[in-house]
Each structure stands twice: as C-alpha cells, then as structure tokens.
Design a protein around this motif. Structure first.
Motif, PDB file in Angstrom:
ATOM      1  N   UNK A   1       0.950  -1.233  -0.173  1.00  0.00           N
ATOM      2  CA  UNK A   1      -0.026  -0.052  -0.040  1.00  0.00           C
ATOM      3  C   UNK A   1       1.031   1.276  -0.117  1.00  0.00           C
TER       4      UNK A   1
ATOM      5  N   UNK B   1      -9.788   5.664   3.624  1.00  0.00           N
ATOM      6  CA  UNK B   1      -8.565   5.321   3.655  1.00  0.00           C
ATOM      7  C   UNK B   1      -8.593   4.203   2.588  1.00  0.00           C
ATOM      8  N   UNK B   2      -8.012   4.513   1.597  1.00  0.00           N
ATOM      9  CA  UNK B   2      -7.924   3.210   0.602  1.00  0.00           C
ATOM     10  C   UNK B   2      -7.499   1.854   1.023  1.00  0.00           C
ATOM     11  N   UNK B   3      -6.335   1.991   1.496  1.00  0.00           N
ATOM     12  CA  UNK B   3      -5.269   1.104   2.222  1.00  0.00           C
ATOM     13  C   UNK B   3      -6.367   0.097   2.999  1.00  0.00           C
TER      14      UNK B   3
ATOM     15  N   UNK C   1      -2.651  14.405  -1.612  1.00  0.00           N
ATOM     16  CA  UNK C   1      -3.290  13.039  -2.182  1.00  0.00           C
ATOM     17  C   UNK C   1      -3.699  13.150  -3.520  1.00  0.00           C
TER      18      UNK C   1
ATOM     19  N   UNK D   1      -0.850   4.359  -1.577  1.00  0.00           N
ATOM     20  CA  UNK D   1      -2.177   4.271  -1.130  1.00  0.00           C
ATOM     21  C   UNK D   1      -2.412   4.660   0.396  1.00  0.00           C
ATOM     22  N   UNK D   2      -1.112   4.291   1.034  1.00  0.00           N
ATOM     23  CA  UNK D   2      -1.106   4.704   2.367  1.00  0.00           C
ATOM     24  C   UNK D   2      -0.030   5.726   2.854  1.00  0.00           C
TER      25      UNK D   2
END
Lengths: 236, 419
Positions: free
Chosen positions: A59, B411-413, A84, A64-65
C-alpha cells in the motif's frame, strides 16, 4: 543495477520505511526501517507470515498509504512530499494492482473493468481494442463482454492481471494474486504475471504465502520484524 | 461512459431506495413548480380583472364642497393641475351620463330569442382609456347618422356567460361575437323611476369589450356623454372623474397624497379589490411553496440516508477505485453523479407531474360556472421550470454531499484490507 536507477527510471526505491498502527491502545510497528529497490523488468517475490506487513508495504509503495516515515521514490517522484490528488494521479499513471480476490466490479463487463482506470485519467480514453488486446495477452479475449460476476475464479484473476497491465504501469504490486486459486490455476496465473511483466519491463513486487509458485522471480525477500531480508537462493 | 454505467449500476443495486428518493424529489420539485405556477397564474388573473390597478389613481370630486375652500369641481383647470402632478404620466377624463336611460329589446339574439327590459347606466371616457381593446380602425367618436360606439365590461360578459346565459337558456358569448351588435337605448326614460328630461332613442353599437369599461353599463365617447347630458338639461362642463396613470406603483402614495392636497377624493375600490385578491393569491401560493420546500428538505434527508448507506456498503468498491487511480474528488464525484441522476430524474418527473396536475385542475375549473374564470389559473415559465429542476438537483446533491465527502476521506489501504 544501481539502487538509484531503480527509483528513478520506472522502478521503485524505499528507504528507512517505518509504519506503525495503534491497536488496543498499543503501538504496533509493522515496518521498522524496511529498505527495498526494484528495477524495471525485475520480479521480486515477497514472503512473510500473515500480519507481517506485506500488504502495508504494498500500500505504501503504491501510494495508497501515506502514514509512513521514510522515503519512497516511485518513477523518480518522492511520494512522501505529495498531496493526495497528486499521489492518486501518479498511481493512475505508474502503478498496477492485482489483489487476492481480483476486485473486479461485478456489475461491469470484463472490458469495462479493464477500461475503468482510464476513467480517472485526464485526456486518455483508449477504445475497446485496448481492452481486447490486454485480454488477448491473458488468454480470455472471448470474455470481453461478459459481466465480471459470471467469470470463474481463474478467469477473474486473469482479467485482474489484464486490468493491472492495460494502463502500461511502471510498477506492478500483487497482493496474494493466487491466494484464491487452486494449485494449477495459481501456477498459470503466476507464470503469466512473470512473463508479461518481464516482457514489458515492469517492476513487479508479489506478496505471497506460497514460495513454490514464485520460483521464476528474480529475487525473493522476506518481511519479518518490520525489516526486509533477502531470502536464500532457491527458496523462492 | 464507464463511470455513467457504473453510477447507473450502483443505483440499480438499491433500486427501491433510489425510486423512493426520486419520487420524493419529484414530489418536492413538482409541488414547488406547481404552486409557483399557480401563484403567477392567479396574479395574472387578478391583473386581467383589474388592469393597471396598481398604476392608476381614480380621482373624484369631494362629496362635501363648500365653494373652493375644500377643493372644487373637476373642470379643465383641475384636470390640468392633476396632469401636472409629479409622477403622473396621463390624466384621462370621465363623465357619467346623469339622466335615466333604459333599453327594451325583443328580438333575435345570437340564435335565441331575447325579450328584456333593463336600466342602462353610461359613462363617457376618452378613447385612450380603452385603446388596448378598441380595434385600430374604430374612431370611438360620435358620427351623425351612425350608432353610438360603446364598450361593455369583460367582467360583465363573464357574469353573463357564467351565470345569466346558462340559467336562461341563452347562448354564451365571446367578445368577438359582441362586436358590432347594435341595439337601441332610450335616454330620459327609466323603468323604475319617474323621468324629467326629454325622451329620445339612440342606437348603440358594441365597439369593444374591455376590463376597463364601466362594470354595469355602457362606456361611450366622452363627447357623447357630454352631449347626452346637455340634451337632458344637465351641466355640460366638468367631469365626474379623472383617471391618473403613474409611471410605477411606487409613485402611487405620493400622487394620492398630492391629489388629496388639491381637495379631491380618491375612488380606490378597484385597486383595493385587486390588492386584496393579489394578497390572497400570493399568501396562498407562498404557503404552499413553503410546504413544497419542506417536501424538498425531506427528500434531501432521504438522499442523505440512501447515500450514507451506499458509502457504508461500498467501502471496498471505493477502495478499488482509489487503487485504480481515482482521486478523492473523483471518488466522491461518482456518488454526486449518482445523486445528480436521481435529482435530474426527480426534477423532470416532478415537472411533468406538475404540468399534468395543472391541466387536470384547469379542466376541472372549466366545468365550474363562476364568472371571470380565466382559461388557466397557472402561468408556467421556463425560468420556474429551470428553478424546479435546479431545486431537484440541489436537493439530491445537497443530500449526497456529506456522504460523498465521507467517501473521499476513506482510507483506501484500509478499505481494501478490511474488505
């Protein structure tokens, strides 16, 4: 291949990655100074026990994170400094994901699933022939108009691989891509992934439980105690 | 295109909820459009019944006159003073025929037989007072050997058509049918009171039907009323009223005050009736518009519920879209697109429903025999249609806004690992 080249010419490079979560009031450090470099065209297998942080690492590398400390350079761009929306756009341009349970949208056709990533890109609208070509490469071209919900498990995962590659990513991140398949199907998908990625010069990181499926990888790493270690030759 | 298919597919997934919310938006936006149209239509009807009531000051001589001390006669000098008042754009003289008159008619009346004897009142006005309804080639003046042109009130015609004709088996009439109809009236003779002046019979021809004409009588050229009065031995100078036109309704109070300061009185019956009717229409329409807005607010709540549930149940799908490169704004945009589809559909359905309901209401009203009934009591415009559509869209987007923001913040993760 130098470490710097990995992060700067289409691969990925991570330095001193630290990622913690609070669980039951206690801090759980999942990544603790992990270092990684994958060059374009290189296939790296990542092993580790459940909960060792493999998915977290994927991720972070895929943008993503963003709750990590350390540095990640993806195709020459430092992720930790990006807002983002920029991270999302970089992800759309450079990263492909293959998940354990395919994550196709069941109400869309296979072809629509493949073209979905382009819906989030500015000024790039490939026609259905792009989807057909990608499906051809994974051997399920006749299923283009089928709804994803009607495919078998193996077909879905092939479609997921095709979706990950149709955008011509620089980095392919696969999280247990054969985890939901039986042995024969899992082996076929693993071979397909490795050959397609190599042929296109894509940097690949595959997280898996099953070392037997990823003998074709260039390297194998083990994530344990928050750090990455090279796995002995022949173990992957 | 893929996103649109995805949005439609998502809406189909909870088709019942989507249908309920669309219906609620349709009800709210449609009601708003319906009642806005009703309010505008009723205002138009009032304006047709009392044309220019909000721009006209009717001046009459004072009921109590003591020489010139408390104001005086409405003679040419007074008319000139009134015309010169600030804000006044026109001053039109009026003169009542002061002697009795009557009409006895026994003959053919548009295919029926009419045998009637009625008292007749008459008032003389300048041509300009009826210019809007008089045919262009109608001089509206006396000509030797020709019938006297006269106008009748459109409200009187409505009364005839709505009450008199149906109860007496007489034909209903339109303004066009009446034009040119000629009948004799007898000046100086009353059917109910003793007459003092000379009796003479004059032919009268209907020259127009106007809401500005005298309600219960004939409106004739000013010089005709003056000549009739003179022949009946009544004073030939002065006027019984003057109609002052003002540039805008805002000027009315100042002009009225100036008129009173000149010693004249005001006849504001028509305006007060128009204002009362207008106020009633406006208050009623506004009350129902507020009710419609309440429905819109409730629909917005329904949209909120629907999309809050959607975000909860579609966390993983949103995570997938984010992994595929969707920015937070694009993830929330998908939900707003779905909301816009519901809002647009609801608004359009509401508009169609409102137009249908208005047609039914008009059809029902056409069957009621009340005088002065307009063809329609609604006035729908493109602006109010666009506003109703916008309200539908805004209700849907407003209701989906917070859930969409929540979707953007997922939060996508975590959504991908949680499943």
């Amino acid at each position: 291949m130098s470490e710097g080249a990995a992060g700067g010419t289409g691969g990925v490079e991570a330095r001193g990655l630290v990622r913690s979560f609070r669980r039951d009031g206690r801090e759980l450090r999942v990544l603790d100074g992990a270092e990684l470099s994958i060059a374009p065209g290189e296939v790296v297998a990542l092993f580790g026990e459940s909960g060792s942080g493999k998915s977290t690492l994927l991720s972070i590398l895929g943008g993503l994170d963003d709750g990590f400390a350390g540095s990640v350079r993806l195709s020459g761009v430092e992720l930790s400094g990006l807002a983002e929306p920029e991270r999302s756009r970089l992800r759309a341009r450079t990263v492909g994901f293959v998940f354990q349970d395919h994550n196709l949208l069941p109400r869309l056709t296979v072809s629509e699933n493949l073209l979905l990533p382009f819906a989030f890109r500015r000024g790039e609208r490939p026609g259905p022939e792009a989807a057909s070509e990608a499906l051809e490469s994974v051997g399920i071209a006749p299923l283009a108009r089928e709804r994803a919900a009607r495919l078998s498990g193996g077909e879905r995962q092939r479609a997921a691989v095709a979706r990950a590659l149709v955008t011509r990513p620089r980095l392919l991140l696969c999280d247990e891509p054969t985890g939901s398949l039986d042995g024969a199907n899992g082996r076929r998908v693993a071979e397909l992934l490795v050959s397609l990625a190599r042929g296109r010069g894509v940097a690949v990181l595959v997280a898996s439980h099953d070392p037997s499926l990823w003998r074709g990888a260039d390297r194998a790493l083990e994530l344990s105690g928050g750090r990455l270690r090279a796995r002995l030759a022949g173990a992957a | 295109m893929t996103l649109l298919r995805l949005a439609l597919g998502n809406l189909r997934r909870d088709a019942l909820g989507a249908a309920f919310v669309t219906a609620a938006i349709a009800l709210g936006a449609g009601s708003l459009f319906f009642f806005a149209g009703l309010g505008a239509g009723l205002s138009n009807a009032v304006a047709r019944l009392f044309p220019e009531a909000d721009r006209t000051v009717e001046v009459v001589p004072p009921r109590l006159r003591l020489g010139g001390l408390f104001g005086g006669r409405l003679d040419e000098a007074a008319v000139a003073r009134l015309r010169a008042l600030p804000g006044v754009t026109e001053a039109r003289r009026r003169l009542l025929f002061g002697a009795p008159a009557s009409a006895v008619y026994d003959g053919s009346f548009f295919g029926a037989r009419l045998d009637v004897a009625i008292e007749v009142a008459a008032e003389g006005v300048e041509r300009g007072a009826l210019a809007a309804e008089l045919p262009r080639d109608e001089p509206f003046s006396a000509a030797a050997g020709s019938p006297v042109p006269a106008c009748v009130s459109s409200r009187l015609l409505d009364l005839y058509d709505g009450v008199f004709a149906p109860t007496r088996g007489l034909p209903r009439l339109t303004a066009g049918m009446l034009l040119g109809f000629t009948a004799p009236i007898t000046l100086g003779r009353s059917l109910v009171a003793a007459s003092r002046g000379p009796v003479e019979t004059v032919p009268v021809r209907i020259a127009c039907v106007s809401p500005r004409a005298m309600l219960a009588g004939l409106t004739v050229p000013l010089e005709v009323a003056r000549a009739w009065n003179l022949r009946q031995g009544l004073p030939g100078d002065g006027y019984t009223g003057v109609s002052l036109s003002v540039a805008s309704p805002r000027e009315l109070p100042a002009v009225e005050a100036a008129v009173r300061s000149l010693g004249f009185e005001l006849n504001s019956g028509d305006r007060e009736a128009a204002q009362a009717a207008g106020r009633a229409a406006a208050v009623g329409a506004t009350a129902f518009e507020l009710l419609a807005l309440l429905l819109v607010v409730l629909a917005t709540g329904g949209v909120f519920q629907l999309f809050s549930g959607a975000v909860r149940s579609r966390r993983r799908e949103i995570g997938i879209l984010r992994a595929l490169g969707a920015t937070p704004a694009q993830a929330s945009g998908l939900l707003l697109l779905e909301a816009a589809i519901l809002g647009g559909a609801g608004g359009a359905l509401g508009l169609c429903g409102a137009l249908g309901a208005a047609s039914l209401a008009d059809a029902w009203l056409r069957r009621l025999p009340f005088p002065g009934r307009p063809e329609t009591i609604f006035a729908f415009g493109t602006a109010s249609a666009a506003a109703a559509l916008a309200v539908g869209l805004l209700a849907a987007l407003g209701g989906a806004y917070l859930p969409a923001r929540l979707a953007a913040r997922l939060d996508p993760a975590r959504t991908l690992s949680d499943g």
